[in-house]
Motif scaffolding. Structure first.
Motif, short mmCIF file in Angstrom:
data_model
loop_
_atom_site.label_atom_id
_atom_site.label_comp_id
_atom_site.label_asym_id
_atom_site.label_seq_id
_atom_site.Cartn_x
_atom_site.Cartn_y
_atom_site.Cartn_z
N ASN A 50 34.76 -43.35 54.77
CA ASN A 50 35.75 -44.34 54.34
C ASN A 50 37.06 -44.00 55.03
N PRO A 51 37.52 -44.81 55.96
CA PRO A 51 38.75 -44.49 56.69
C PRO A 51 40.00 -44.47 55.82
N ASP A 52 39.90 -44.96 54.58
CA ASP A 52 41.04 -44.89 53.67
C ASP A 52 41.18 -43.52 53.02
N ILE A 53 40.16 -42.69 53.16
CA ILE A 53 40.19 -41.35 52.54
C ILE A 53 40.56 -40.32 53.60
N ASP A 54 41.56 -39.52 53.29
CA ASP A 54 41.98 -38.44 54.20
C ASP A 54 40.96 -37.30 54.12
N VAL A 58 38.55 -34.07 51.06
CA VAL A 58 37.11 -33.77 50.94
C VAL A 58 36.91 -32.35 51.47
N PRO A 59 36.99 -31.35 50.58
CA PRO A 59 36.97 -29.95 51.04
C PRO A 59 35.80 -29.59 51.95
N LEU A 60 34.61 -30.10 51.66
CA LEU A 60 33.45 -29.81 52.51
C LEU A 60 33.71 -30.23 53.95
N LEU A 61 34.27 -31.42 54.14
CA LEU A 61 34.53 -31.92 55.49
C LEU A 61 35.69 -31.20 56.16
N TRP A 95 33.27 -39.24 60.16
CA TRP A 95 34.31 -38.49 59.44
C TRP A 95 35.14 -37.63 60.40
N LEU A 96 34.51 -37.13 61.45
CA LEU A 96 35.18 -36.17 62.35
C LEU A 96 35.83 -36.82 63.57
N VAL A 97 35.65 -38.14 63.73
CA VAL A 97 36.17 -38.84 64.91
C VAL A 97 37.68 -38.64 65.08
#
Length: 180
Positions: A50-54, A58-61, A95-97
Motif C-alpha cells: 500500500n503506497p500510503d503506508i510508510d 512496518v518493522p519487518l520490512l 514494498w522495496l521499490v
C-alpha cells in the motif's frame, strides 16, 4: 578485502515443500566458508503493498530493507504463476521499490524450473527498474524437478551442487567487480 561475503536469499514461494526454497537452502549448504547466505523466512508476514503506508511503520520490512542494504548481495528464487513472478515476491519487491535497498546491489536470480522463464524475466525487469545490478552470469536455471525437489535431494546430486557452487563463485567475482 572483505573476509566474509553476506548474501540475503529470498524465495518467492510460501509452499512448505517449495522447490525454490529448497534450492536456496541448498545454496546455503554448499556455500564456501567465506560466503554467508541468510534466508529471509518471513515472506508470509509481509502485508499487501500500500503506497500510503510508510515502510518505517512496518518493522519487518524496515528490517529487511536495512539487511539488504548492509548485505553484499541478494539471491532471489521465485516460482512462476500465470506467466509471471509469484504475487508474494512481486508484493515484497513493490514494498522495496522506493527504498535504496536494491540500488546498485548485486543480485542473482535462481530459477528452479526450465519452464519458468517468464518469472525469471519478470524479476530481471523489476530489478532493472529498481537500479539493481543484475548479475546475468550468476543467474542460473537449476532443474529442480522430479526426484530433486527437496534440499536433501539437491545436496545428494553432485551436478546440481556443482552448478550452485559455480553460481556462487561467479557471483562473488562479479560482486567484487561491482564494488571496485
Amino acid at each position: 578485502m572483505k573476509q566474509t561475503i553476506h548474501l540475503i536469499a529470498i524465495s518467492g514461494s510460501l509452499r512448505s515443500a517449495s522447490c525454490n526454497t529448497a534450492l536456496l537452502r541448498a545454496v546455503q549448504a554448499v556455500a564456501p566458508s567465506q560466503i554467508k547466505v541468510t534466508l529471509f523466512e518471513q515472506l508470509a508476514q509481509v502485508p499487501p503493498f500500500n503506497p500510503d503506508i510508510d515502510i518505517e511503520t512496518v518493522p519487518l520490512l524496515a528490517q529487511l530493507r536495512d539487511q539488504i542494504i548492509a548485505a553484499d548481495g541478494v539471491l532471489l528464487a521465485s516460482p512462476e504463476y500465470a506467466h509471471g513472478v509469484s504475487g508474494v515476491m512481486k508484493n515484497l519487491l513493490d514494498w522495496l521499490v522506493n527504498t535504496p535497498a536494491f540500488v546498485n546491489k548485486p543480485v542473482a536470480t535462481l530459477n528452479a524450473s526450465p519452464r519458468a522463464h517468464h518469472a525469471f524475466n519478470s524479476i530481471r525487469e523489476t530489478l532493472t527498474m529498481m537500479s539493481a545490478q543484475w548479475l546475468e552470469a550468476a543467474s542460473i536455471t537449476v532443474p529442480v524437478i522430479g526426484e530433486t525437489t527437496t534440499t536433501e535431494a539437491i545436496l545428494r546430486n553432485p551436478l546440481l551442487c556443482a552448478e550452485l557452487r559455480q553460481a556462487l563463485t561467479v557471483f562473488t567475482k562479479l560482486q567484487l567487480e561491482t564494488v571496485d
